[in-house]
Design an enzyme around this catalytic site. Structure first.
Site, PDB file in Angstrom:
ATOM      1  CG  ASP A   7      -1.823   1.227   1.538  1.00 63.13           C
ATOM      2  OD1 ASP A   7      -2.435   1.582   0.389  1.00 63.13           O
ATOM      3  OD2 ASP A   7      -1.588   2.019   2.455  1.00 63.13           O
ATOM      4  CG  ASP A   9      -1.774   7.659   0.309  1.00 60.63           C
ATOM      5  OD1 ASP A   9      -1.807   8.721   0.518  1.00 60.63           O
ATOM      6  OD2 ASP A   9      -1.755   6.953  -0.798  1.00 60.63           O
ATOM      7  CG  ASP A 169      -2.027   2.080   6.267  1.00 59.99           C
ATOM      8  OD1 ASP A 169      -2.459   3.325   6.797  1.00 59.99           O
ATOM      9  OD2 ASP A 169      -2.455   1.836   5.332  1.00 59.99           O
TER      10      ASP A 169
END
Length: 224
Positions: A7, A9, A169
């Site tokens: 991922d 961001d 995240d």
């Protein structure tokens, strides 16, 4: 080939400062001032533009779904104009990427940021060439947590989608990996780090130095 897909961001980079500034530009246009705070609202920022607009409007008692949709393109334009003013890569991220590539893994990115913005940010940070693939929110007809963007990122990196691992995240990343039938590693150093254990990923990552070892344990050696 085995692949490791990241991922963007909140995983590879802390982009929250620039995202919040773009959202606040929208709120200023609405006469609300700077509604979001760069320190308090990091977690909200990393959930995406529409989430930031929703939270800000709810906080001021002005929530309207039509306003969210109308100002989302405004937010994206504001963000594109200052995409790397505050954004920083997390410590050790690119060293871990380099170590994985050196070990023979394919490495790519699967993000829910629009592809053109992700491309621009990675180019600006000087790391685009370190990743063999980039699949964004609008690259395909579906986005995470649908598993197909993850599988496509693995394929574009030259790998087998069934022999990949997702580093993320959020619950979106955990659910994406689960839907694809592959393991996930969730980072604990982001704004929502304390919440990651409850999502029961295959592993938690406190520092990037530990990632190559986790990858080898969860999906095997690159040449195995």
């Amino acid at each position: 080939m085995r692949t490791v897909i990241f991922d963007l961001d909140g995983t590879l980079a802390d982009t929250s400062g620039d995202l919040i500034e773009a959202a606040n530009a929208c709120f200023r246009q609405l006469g609300l001032g700077d509604v979001l705070d760069p320190s308090r609202d990091q977690g909200t920022a990393l959930r995406g533009g529409k989430r930031m607009l929703t939270v800000g409007l709810e906080r001021t008692g002005r929530y309207d779904a039509e306003v969210v949709e109308r100002f989302y393109p405004v937010l994206l334009e504001a963000y594109a104009g200052q995409i790397d003013r505050h954004t920083v890569l997390y410590p050790g991220a690119m060293a871990a990427v380099g170590a994985l590539k050196q070990a023979g893994y394919g490495v790519g990115i699967c993000t829910n940021k629009p592809e053109a913005l992700a491309e621009r940010l990675l180019q600006s940070l000087g790391v685009r060439d370190d990743f063999a693939s980039l699949v964004g929110a609008d690259t395909l007809a579906v986005r995470k947590p649908d598993p197909e963007p993850l599988r496509e990122a693995a394929r574009r990196a030259g790998g087998d989608p069934a022999r990949t691992l997702l580093v993320g995240d959020s619950d979106t990343d955990r659910n994406t990996a689960r839907a694809a039938g592959v393991p996930s590693v969730l980072v604990t150093f982001g704004p929502a780090g304390d919440d990651m254990a409850a999502l029961a990923p295959e592993a938690l990552l406190e520092r990037y130095e530990d990632l190559p070892g986790l990858v080898a344990r969860l999906i095997g050696a690159a040449g195995g």
